[in-house]
Design an enzyme around this catalytic site. Structure first.
Site, PDB file in Angstrom:
ATOM      1  N   CYS A 113     -20.694  23.044 -24.853  1.00 11.34           N
ATOM      2  CA  CYS A 113     -20.642  24.325 -24.130  1.00 11.34           C
ATOM      3  C   CYS A 113     -21.875  24.570 -23.265  1.00 11.34           C
ATOM      4  O   CYS A 113     -21.882  25.475 -22.433  1.00 11.34           O
ATOM      5  CB  CYS A 113     -20.442  25.479 -25.115  1.00 11.34           C
ATOM      6  SG  CYS A 113     -18.900  25.329 -26.037  1.00 11.34           S
ATOM      7  N   HIS A 254     -22.667  31.873 -21.762  1.00 11.59           N
ATOM      8  CA  HIS A 254     -21.475  31.124 -22.203  1.00 11.59           C
ATOM      9  C   HIS A 254     -20.514  32.069 -22.931  1.00 11.59           C
ATOM     10  O   HIS A 254     -20.913  32.791 -23.847  1.00 11.59           O
ATOM     11  CB  HIS A 254     -21.910  29.983 -23.123  1.00 11.59           C
ATOM     12  CG  HIS A 254     -20.770  29.370 -23.853  1.00 11.59           C
ATOM     13  ND1 HIS A 254     -19.627  28.950 -23.213  1.00 11.59           N
ATOM     14  CD2 HIS A 254     -20.573  29.127 -25.173  1.00 11.59           C
ATOM     15  CE1 HIS A 254     -18.779  28.474 -24.115  1.00 11.59           C
ATOM     16  NE2 HIS A 254     -19.325  28.567 -25.306  1.00 11.59           N
ATOM     17  N   ASN A 284     -12.803  30.996 -24.900  1.00 10.88           N
ATOM     18  CA  ASN A 284     -13.958  30.111 -24.766  1.00 10.88           C
ATOM     19  C   ASN A 284     -13.491  28.826 -24.082  1.00 10.88           C
ATOM     20  O   ASN A 284     -12.714  28.070 -24.661  1.00 10.88           O
ATOM     21  CB  ASN A 284     -14.519  29.830 -26.165  1.00 10.88           C
ATOM     22  CG  ASN A 284     -15.741  28.926 -26.156  1.00 10.88           C
ATOM     23  OD1 ASN A 284     -15.987  28.214 -25.186  1.00 10.88           O
ATOM     24  ND2 ASN A 284     -16.500  28.944 -27.248  1.00 10.88           N
TER      25      ASN A 284
HETATM   26  O1  UT7 Z   1     -18.713  27.535 -27.864  1.00 11.25           O
HETATM   27  C1  UT7 Z   1     -19.719  26.918 -28.623  1.00 11.25           C
HETATM   28  C2  UT7 Z   1     -20.434  27.896 -29.422  1.00 11.25           C
HETATM   29  N1  UT7 Z   1     -19.509  28.564 -30.291  1.00 11.25           N
HETATM   30  C3  UT7 Z   1     -19.767  29.779 -30.703  1.00 11.25           C
HETATM   31  O2  UT7 Z   1     -20.738  30.334 -30.285  1.00 11.25           O
HETATM   32  C4  UT7 Z   1     -18.878  30.396 -31.740  1.00 11.25           C
HETATM   33  C5  UT7 Z   1     -19.732  31.085 -32.792  1.00 11.25           C
HETATM   34  N2  UT7 Z   1     -19.004  31.635 -33.888  1.00 11.25           N
HETATM   35  C6  UT7 Z   1     -18.151  32.698 -33.777  1.00 11.25           C
HETATM   36  O3  UT7 Z   1     -17.879  33.192 -32.694  1.00 11.25           O
HETATM   37  C7  UT7 Z   1     -17.599  33.293 -35.037  1.00 11.25           C
HETATM   38  O4  UT7 Z   1     -18.285  32.739 -36.140  1.00 11.25           O
HETATM   39  C8  UT7 Z   1     -16.073  33.043 -35.217  1.00 11.25           C
HETATM   40  C9  UT7 Z   1     -15.304  33.877 -34.212  1.00 11.25           C
HETATM   41  C10 UT7 Z   1     -15.755  31.583 -35.039  1.00 11.25           C
HETATM   42  C11 UT7 Z   1     -15.638  33.493 -36.607  1.00 11.25           C
HETATM   43  O5  UT7 Z   1     -15.970  34.861 -36.805  1.00 11.25           O
HETATM   44  P1  UT7 Z   1     -16.782  35.295 -38.119  1.00 11.25           P
HETATM   45  O6  UT7 Z   1     -16.908  36.750 -38.059  1.00 11.25           O
HETATM   46  O7  UT7 Z   1     -18.045  34.485 -38.158  1.00 11.25           O
HETATM   47  O8  UT7 Z   1     -15.784  34.917 -39.264  1.00 11.25           O
HETATM   48  P2  UT7 Z   1     -15.976  33.899 -40.480  1.00 11.25           P
HETATM   49  O9  UT7 Z   1     -15.883  32.488 -40.011  1.00 11.25           O
HETATM   50  O10 UT7 Z   1     -17.188  34.306 -41.274  1.00 11.25           O
HETATM   51  O11 UT7 Z   1     -14.694  34.260 -41.310  1.00 11.25           O
HETATM   52  C12 UT7 Z   1     -14.490  35.585 -41.886  1.00 11.25           C
HETATM   53  C13 UT7 Z   1     -13.123  35.630 -42.494  1.00 11.25           C
HETATM   54  C14 UT7 Z   1     -12.822  34.445 -43.419  1.00 11.25           C
HETATM   55  O12 UT7 Z   1     -12.018  34.915 -44.486  1.00 11.25           O
HETATM   56  P3  UT7 Z   1     -12.688  35.228 -45.920  1.00 11.25           P
HETATM   57  O13 UT7 Z   1     -13.296  33.932 -46.370  1.00 11.25           O
HETATM   58  O14 UT7 Z   1     -13.717  36.296 -45.670  1.00 11.25           O
HETATM   59  O15 UT7 Z   1     -11.528  35.683 -46.739  1.00 11.25           O
HETATM   60  C15 UT7 Z   1     -11.977  33.533 -42.545  1.00 11.25           C
HETATM   61  O16 UT7 Z   1     -11.108  32.711 -43.294  1.00 11.25           O
HETATM   62  O17 UT7 Z   1     -12.128  35.590 -41.467  1.00 11.25           O
HETATM   63  C16 UT7 Z   1     -11.192  34.542 -41.753  1.00 11.25           C
HETATM   64  N3  UT7 Z   1     -10.683  34.025 -40.485  1.00 11.25           N
HETATM   65  C17 UT7 Z   1      -9.620  34.574 -39.883  1.00 11.25           C
HETATM   66  N4  UT7 Z   1      -8.811  35.586 -40.207  1.00 11.25           N
HETATM   67  C18 UT7 Z   1      -7.813  35.884 -39.352  1.00 11.25           C
HETATM   68  C19 UT7 Z   1     -11.168  33.006 -39.740  1.00 11.25           C
HETATM   69  N5  UT7 Z   1     -10.417  32.872 -38.636  1.00 11.25           N
HETATM   70  C20 UT7 Z   1      -9.458  33.813 -38.690  1.00 11.25           C
HETATM   71  C21 UT7 Z   1      -8.394  34.180 -37.854  1.00 11.25           C
HETATM   72  N6  UT7 Z   1      -7.611  35.207 -38.204  1.00 11.25           N
HETATM   73  N7  UT7 Z   1      -8.151  33.530 -36.675  1.00 11.25           N
END
Ligand code: UT7
Length: 347
Positions: A113, A254, A284
């Site tokens: 990215c 980004h 993204n």
């Molecule tokens: O492009 C290169 C650089 N990339 C980035 O900068 C991306 C950086 N990361 C992010 O933007 C975020 O970490 C994400 C959008 C990928 C994820 O958001 P988050 O708030 O960090 O969520 P998480 O991974 O901590 O997950 C929280 C919860 C989990 O459930 P539990 O374990 O709390 O029950 C996940 O399983 O959300 C769940 N989850 C979802 N739920 C519904 C993960 N993806 C989804 C989904 N729909 N699509």
């Protein structure tokens, strides 16, 4: 060649026609529009049809940028991508050929990215050194070719697209001047964003586990690194240009996640209404995201506006630079150009 600067001369973007909304994803994944919107800010993204490659989108964006710059030739082509059309060879030579650029040097840059800013750094250095007068820099990714459509943690985030700019030699003080490009990398985090199999370390085999075939990301770790690395790099780039944040009109970072963009803005003192965003419409798009955001919002920038650009991605890698918005010279987009013009930005 200290009397030369590198100047932005043209821009363009291309995205597939197919719009995939959050509601559509609710049908195939255990997710909700509310989760995607609140956690990322993304409402929809574009997915390429099976016949459209990264190179195809790169050609269209590159053609638009050259047209906008009013040039039919460039001295080199640099394509930032993580999803080249083939593992071998690079995609840039094919793109240059499609653009009718003869035998100009053309190569790919792989910094995920951050790829566009890595490519831009090389282009700027070539212009400053006098080894090129014009460079076409493209960021293009067809991320749907490496994302597992059944993995809700990544499938909802990424989209396909391409963005391009033409950089030319200019004179100091010109509107459009690019500042120093600040770059960094931390390979101790290389497994934070990775497609595990399909390379030399783990070639694809019938026994390759399903998950190893696809893009995987340690989301929360990447989130916090993205905020701190982009904020630090942007602050350094501003400092090197001698600009305060108050003097800076726009943050173009980004397009990974609105919460990340807002946090970077807060960290360096740029209000949300000065943070450029098109991820709500395009998701993204990896290396394409910065040049796409520039092209989509070009109509909202005024000549002389001060922009700071920042990116973070796999590697991990990061970068930032400054840019003053150029005079809108060159030719306007052709009727066939597909760059979308998003609503005019206000401050
Ligand atoms: O492009 C290169 C650089 N990339 C980035 O900068 C991306 C950086 N990361 C992010 O933007 C975020 O970490 C994400 C959008 C990928 C994820 O958001 P988050 O708030 O960090 O969520 P998480 O991974 O901590 O997950 C929280 C919860 C989990 O459930 P539990 O374990 O709390 O029950 C996940 O399983 O959300 C769940 N989850 C979802 N739920 C519904 C993960 N993806 C989804 C989904 N729909 N699509």
């Amino acid at each position: 060649m200290t009397d030369r600067v590198a100047v932005l001369a043209g821009w363009g973007a291309d995205a597939p026609d197919r719009i995939v909304t959050n509601s559509e994803l609710e049908n195939s994944l255990d997710t909700t529009d509310a989760w995607i919107t609140s956690r990322t800010g993304i409402h929809e993204r574009r997915w390429a049809d099976p016949g459209t490659s990264t190179g195809d989108m790169a050609v269209r964006a590159g053609r638009m940028a050259m047209r906008r710059a009013g040039v039919t030739r460039v001295d080199r082509v640099v394509l930032a991508t993580t999803t080249p059309d083939h593992t071998c060879p690079a995609t840039a030579p094919w793109v240059a050929h499609q653009l009718g650029l003869g035998t100009v040097p053309a190569y790919d840059v792989a910094a995920v990215c951050s790829g566009f800013l890595y490519a831009l750094a090389g282009a700027r250095e070539a212009v400053l050194a006098g080894s090129a007068d014009t460079v076409l820099v493209i960021g293009a990714d067809r991320f749907t070719s490496i994302v597992d459509p059944a993995d809700r943690s990544t499938a909802v985030i990424f989209g396909d697209g391409a963005g391009a700019v033409v950089i030319r030699a200019g004179t100091p003080g010109e509107a459009g001047t690019l500042g120093d490009v600040v770059l960094g990398a931390d390979g101790s985090q290389s497994d934070h964003i990775m497609v595990r199999a399909g390379g030399a370390r783990q070639p694809l085999a019938p026994s390759t586990p399903h998950g190893d075939r696809y893009f995987a990301m340690r989301g929360p770790e990447v989130f916090s690194a993205a905020v701190s690395r982009m904020a630090n790099a942007a602050a350094t780039a501003l400092d090197r240009s001698g600009w305060t944040t108050k003097e800076c009109d726009w943050l173009v970072a980004h397009q990974a996640n609105w919460r990340i963009l807002a946090a970077v803005g807060r960290a360096i003192g740029i209000d949300e209404d000065r943070v450029v965003c098109d991820l709500d419409r395009f998701g993204n798009t990896s290396a394409a995201s910065i040049p796409m955001a520039l092209a989509h919002h070009a109509a909202g920038f005024r000549t002389g506006d001060r922009l700071v650009l920042a990116a973070f991605g796999g590697g991990t890698t990061w970068g930032a630079t400054t840019l003053t918005w150029p005079e809108q010279t060159g030719r306007p987009p052709a009727a066939t150009d597909r760059t979308e013009v998003l609503p005019k930005l206000t401050r």
